[in-house]
Motif scaffolding. Structure first.
Motif, PDB file in Angstrom:
ATOM      1  N   ALA A  71       0.829  -1.210   0.000  1.00  0.00           N
ATOM      2  CA  ALA A  71       0.000   0.000   0.000  1.00  0.00           C
ATOM      3  C   ALA A  71       0.862   1.257   0.000  1.00  0.00           C
ATOM      4  N   THR A  72       1.942   1.246   0.796  1.00  0.00           N
ATOM      5  CA  THR A  72       2.824   2.410   0.838  1.00  0.00           C
ATOM      6  C   THR A  72       3.530   2.611  -0.498  1.00  0.00           C
ATOM      7  N   MET A  73       3.964   1.525  -1.120  1.00  0.00           N
ATOM      8  CA  MET A  73       4.648   1.632  -2.410  1.00  0.00           C
ATOM      9  C   MET A  73       3.695   2.135  -3.490  1.00  0.00           C
ATOM     10  N   ARG A  74       2.453   1.699  -3.451  1.00  0.00           N
ATOM     11  CA  ARG A  74       1.464   2.218  -4.398  1.00  0.00           C
ATOM     12  C   ARG A  74       1.251   3.718  -4.196  1.00  0.00           C
ATOM     13  N   ALA A  75       1.115   4.140  -2.934  1.00  0.00           N
ATOM     14  CA  ALA A  75       0.890   5.564  -2.649  1.00  0.00           C
ATOM     15  C   ALA A  75       2.081   6.401  -3.088  1.00  0.00           C
ATOM     16  N   VAL A  76       3.293   5.897  -2.856  1.00  0.00           N
ATOM     17  CA  VAL A  76       4.503   6.612  -3.269  1.00  0.00           C
ATOM     18  C   VAL A  76       4.546   6.755  -4.786  1.00  0.00           C
ATOM     19  N   TYR A  77       4.235   5.668  -5.493  1.00  0.00           N
ATOM     20  CA  TYR A  77       4.233   5.723  -6.958  1.00  0.00           C
ATOM     21  C   TYR A  77       3.210   6.731  -7.480  1.00  0.00           C
ATOM     22  N   ASP A  78       1.986   6.708  -6.929  1.00  0.00           N
ATOM     23  CA  ASP A  78       0.940   7.626  -7.393  1.00  0.00           C
ATOM     24  C   ASP A  78       1.360   9.075  -7.204  1.00  0.00           C
ATOM     25  N   GLN A  79       1.965   9.375  -6.060  1.00  0.00           N
ATOM     26  CA  GLN A  79       2.390  10.754  -5.811  1.00  0.00           C
ATOM     27  C   GLN A  79       3.532  11.144  -6.742  1.00  0.00           C
ATOM     28  N   PHE A  80       4.480  10.242  -6.932  1.00  0.00           N
ATOM     29  CA  PHE A  80       5.587  10.519  -7.846  1.00  0.00           C
ATOM     30  C   PHE A  80       5.067  10.796  -9.250  1.00  0.00           C
ATOM     31  N   LYS A  81       4.148   9.970  -9.744  1.00  0.00           N
ATOM     32  CA  LYS A  81       3.594  10.158 -11.088  1.00  0.00           C
ATOM     33  C   LYS A  81       2.856  11.483 -11.202  1.00  0.00           C
ATOM     34  N   ASN A  82       2.007  11.791 -10.235  1.00  0.00           N
ATOM     35  CA  ASN A  82       1.191  13.007 -10.315  1.00  0.00           C
ATOM     36  C   ASN A  82       2.047  14.265 -10.277  1.00  0.00           C
ATOM     37  N   GLU A  83       3.091  14.273  -9.467  1.00  0.00           N
ATOM     38  CA  GLU A  83       3.925  15.467  -9.356  1.00  0.00           C
ATOM     39  C   GLU A  83       4.889  15.586 -10.538  1.00  0.00           C
ATOM     40  N   LEU A  84       5.414  14.463 -11.002  1.00  0.00           N
ATOM     41  CA  LEU A  84       6.300  14.503 -12.160  1.00  0.00           C
ATOM     42  C   LEU A  84       5.560  14.945 -13.417  1.00  0.00           C
ATOM     43  N   MET A  85       4.344  14.403 -13.644  1.00  0.00           N
ATOM     44  CA  MET A  85       3.597  14.649 -14.877  1.00  0.00           C
ATOM     45  C   MET A  85       2.538  15.736 -14.694  1.00  0.00           C
ATOM     46  N   VAL A 275      12.482  21.461  -0.050  1.00  0.00           N
ATOM     47  CA  VAL A 275      11.991  20.541  -1.080  1.00  0.00           C
ATOM     48  C   VAL A 275      10.538  20.847  -1.438  1.00  0.00           C
ATOM     49  N   ASN A 276       9.736  21.268  -0.467  1.00  0.00           N
ATOM     50  CA  ASN A 276       8.349  21.629  -0.773  1.00  0.00           C
ATOM     51  C   ASN A 276       8.290  22.832  -1.714  1.00  0.00           C
ATOM     52  N   ARG A 277       9.192  23.790  -1.503  1.00  0.00           N
ATOM     53  CA  ARG A 277       9.228  24.959  -2.379  1.00  0.00           C
ATOM     54  C   ARG A 277       9.624  24.568  -3.804  1.00  0.00           C
ATOM     55  N   LEU A 278      10.604  23.674  -3.933  1.00  0.00           N
ATOM     56  CA  LEU A 278      11.040  23.242  -5.258  1.00  0.00           C
ATOM     57  C   LEU A 278       9.955  22.435  -5.979  1.00  0.00           C
ATOM     58  N   VAL A 279       9.266  21.576  -5.256  1.00  0.00           N
ATOM     59  CA  VAL A 279       8.199  20.780  -5.874  1.00  0.00           C
ATOM     60  C   VAL A 279       7.062  21.690  -6.329  1.00  0.00           C
ATOM     61  N   GLU A 280       6.725  22.666  -5.515  1.00  0.00           N
ATOM     62  CA  GLU A 280       5.676  23.616  -5.898  1.00  0.00           C
ATOM     63  C   GLU A 280       6.080  24.403  -7.147  1.00  0.00           C
ATOM     64  N   GLU A 281       7.335  24.807  -7.210  1.00  0.00           N
ATOM     65  CA  GLU A 281       7.829  25.525  -8.387  1.00  0.00           C
ATOM     66  C   GLU A 281       7.777  24.634  -9.628  1.00  0.00           C
ATOM     67  N   TRP A 282       8.134  23.370  -9.470  1.00  0.00           N
ATOM     68  CA  TRP A 282       8.087  22.427 -10.595  1.00  0.00           C
ATOM     69  C   TRP A 282       6.658  22.249 -11.105  1.00  0.00           C
ATOM     70  N   SER A 285       5.087  25.918 -12.484  1.00  0.00           N
ATOM     71  CA  SER A 285       5.688  26.682 -13.580  1.00  0.00           C
ATOM     72  C   SER A 285       6.734  25.916 -14.377  1.00  0.00           C
ATOM     73  N   LYS A 286       7.733  25.352 -13.702  1.00  0.00           N
ATOM     74  CA  LYS A 286       8.884  24.804 -14.432  1.00  0.00           C
ATOM     75  C   LYS A 286       8.488  23.649 -15.349  1.00  0.00           C
ATOM     76  N   SER A 287       7.645  22.729 -14.911  1.00  0.00           N
ATOM     77  CA  SER A 287       7.244  21.608 -15.769  1.00  0.00           C
ATOM     78  C   SER A 287       6.475  22.098 -16.988  1.00  0.00           C
ATOM     79  N   HIS A 288       5.719  23.195 -16.842  1.00  0.00           N
ATOM     80  CA  HIS A 288       4.981  23.765 -17.972  1.00  0.00           C
ATOM     81  C   HIS A 288       5.923  24.516 -18.915  1.00  0.00           C
ATOM     82  N   GLU A 289       6.973  25.131 -18.379  1.00  0.00           N
ATOM     83  CA  GLU A 289       7.988  25.735 -19.230  1.00  0.00           C
ATOM     84  C   GLU A 289       8.658  24.684 -20.107  1.00  0.00           C
ATOM     85  N   VAL A 290       8.987  23.540 -19.496  1.00  0.00           N
ATOM     86  CA  VAL A 290       9.612  22.450 -20.249  1.00  0.00           C
ATOM     87  C   VAL A 290       8.712  22.014 -21.399  1.00  0.00           C
ATOM     88  N   LYS A 291       7.418  21.956 -21.148  1.00  0.00           N
ATOM     89  CA  LYS A 291       6.480  21.456 -22.159  1.00  0.00           C
ATOM     90  C   LYS A 291       6.181  22.488 -23.243  1.00  0.00           C
TER      91      LYS A 291
END
Length: 448
Positions: A71-85, A275-282, A285-291
């Motif tokens: 369950a923890t590994m699933r939750a970690v994966y979901d959060q990683f996917k949502n924040e990365l993409m 790290v929270n500030r960097l993730v929020e920035e990603w 704004s930053k992930s949308h700049e990349v795209k």
């Protein structure tokens, strides 16, 4: 938890199914308990094989906790996917992910003879193809430039789920290992002041500087030296090079007391707030700049670069809205392509369908063959005289028809075929289900 991003060509599906590598002989079923948590491996493999030979990133989430739950590994994966993409909708990308719980906890590497420890981990495979526009999909951009954002996502998850971070168990660099130090220097120093920092790092080695006072004295040769955050545990040296107007902050671990005095070199673990500030920035704004910006035309990139910070997000919102307005996300097809497909479908089938209707109704193909120029009417001879003509009129018209003739005779029925002097293409404006023309309609139009 550790995130690793690496590229590879086709063959990942076979590796995940079989688990075979050059330095070991064990099959996947012997090594791991496998649990699919996202996607379809066959579909992902089909997409990869349909693409040109290009690297497709594989993300690897490794956990130091041997007893971590599914369950923890699933939750970690979901959060990683949502924040990365965060810059994409689910219709744009394909992902496949599976958990590996090791059955064999360690094995001996055939090539080196070393024991390899194995821990629970997640394989994440993402073909580099945008499924909406069939173009290249690269949410990372130039990875080296954005690696700190990916590591921030990693560390945010570690803080949130109380997982062991790779910063908690760092391998200390030996100053006698020239290869590791050279790699540190090449990987760590980036940006406008990289040349100065590399030079200072080399000076510490070549002159064997082993005290902070000696380091400060050496820095005086380069410019004015001062201390930032003086009197706090976070104090650091900064230098204003000769002829410069701004200070260069020497906050890197290699310029701190641990390395200069004890030659202990390790990366500092960022705080949860950082790290929270960097993730929020990603994500914002930053992930949308990349795209939307990095792969755009030079003119648009310059336009974005010239904007003040407060207007850049508005500009990104406009680019995002303009991009998604092109697509029907329910079907994953561009609206322009839908329109073209509809037009092609009508051109191919529309006239055939109307011709078929004409044959079923007994309509001759040529306009000249239609009696009196009226479709769907059986031929009748109305050129009679005297009593025969009156009988014919009674036969064709009901008793109440004369009350309507005065109104209707000047109007053409919308159900009639267009006359011969008008283009036939206008027939296409009729609906697919026209009611048949009655004799009463025809007589109302044809009556003098």
């Amino acid at each position: 938890m550790l995130v690793r991003v690496r590229g590879g060509k086709d063959g990942i599906a076979e590796y995940l199914r079989d688990g075979l590598k050059s330095n070991r002989d064990m099959h996947r079923d012997q090594m791991d308990k496998v649990i699919c948590i996202d996607g379809d491996l066959s579909l992902t493999d089909t997409i990869i094989k349909s693409m040109a030979k290009t690297d497709n990133p594989e993300n690897y989430l490794s956990f130091a906790e041997r007893d971590i739950s599914e369950a923890t590994m699933r939750a970690v994966y979901d959060q990683f996917k949502n924040e990365l993409m965060s810059a994409y909708v689910s219709q744009e990308f394909n992902l496949y992910a599976e958990i590996h719980f090791p059955k064999i906890k360690s094995y001996q590497d055939k090539s080196s003879g070393a024991m390899v420890e194995r821990f629970p981990h997640v394989h994440v495979v993402m073909p580099k193809k945008n499924l909406l526009n069939a173009k290249n999909l690269n949410p990372f951009g130039f990875y080296k430039s954005h690696e700190h954002y990916i590591q921030a996502i990693q560390e945010k998850i570690n803080y949130q789920y109380n997982l062991i971070s790779p910063r908690d168990n760092q391998r200390l660099l030996n100053v006698d290992d020239g290869h590791l130090l050279a790699r540190y220097k090449g990987d760590h120093f980036n940006g406008a002041n990289a040349t100065l920092k590399r030079e200072l790092f080399d000076v510490i080695q070549t002159k064997n500087i082993v005290s902070m006072s000696a380091f400060k004295q050496e820095l005086n040769h380069y410019g004015d030296v001062s201390v930032g955050k003086a009197g706090t545990p976070d104090a650091y040296l900064k230098i204003k090079p000769h002829g410069a107007t701004r200070n260069v902050r020497l906050t890197d671990p290699c310029f701190c007391a641990d390395f200069i005095e004890q030659r202990i070199l390790k990366r500092e673990k960022p705080s949860e707030r950082q790290v929270n500030r960097l993730v929020e920035e990603w994500m914002n704004s930053k992930s949308h700049e990349v795209k939307y910006i990095h792969s755009a035309a030079p003119k648009l990139r310059e336009q974005y670069k010239a904007l003040p910070t407060q207007l850049k997000r508005v500009f990104l919102d406009e680019q995002r809205e303009r991009y998604y307005q092109q697509y029907d996300l329910s079907s994953g097809i561009r609206f322009v392509e839908q329109k073209r497909a509809s037009q092609r479908n009508f051109s191919a089938n529309g006239w055939a369908y109307h011709r078929k209707l004409g044959v079923e109704r007994g309509i001759p193909r040529g306009f000249a063959d239609i009696p009196n120029g009226l479709p769907s009417l059986s031929q009748r001879n109305v050129a009679r005289t005297g009593r025969a003509r009156r009988d014919c009129a009674r036969e064709l018209l009901p008793d109440h028809a004369p009350h309507h003739l005065a109104i209707e005779q000047s109007h053409r029925s919308s159900q009639l075929r267009w006359s011969c002097h008008e283009p036939r293409r206008r027939v296409a404006r009729f609906g697919d289900h026209r009611p048949p023309i009655t004799e009463y309609d025809a007589i109302c139009v044809a009556a003098p």
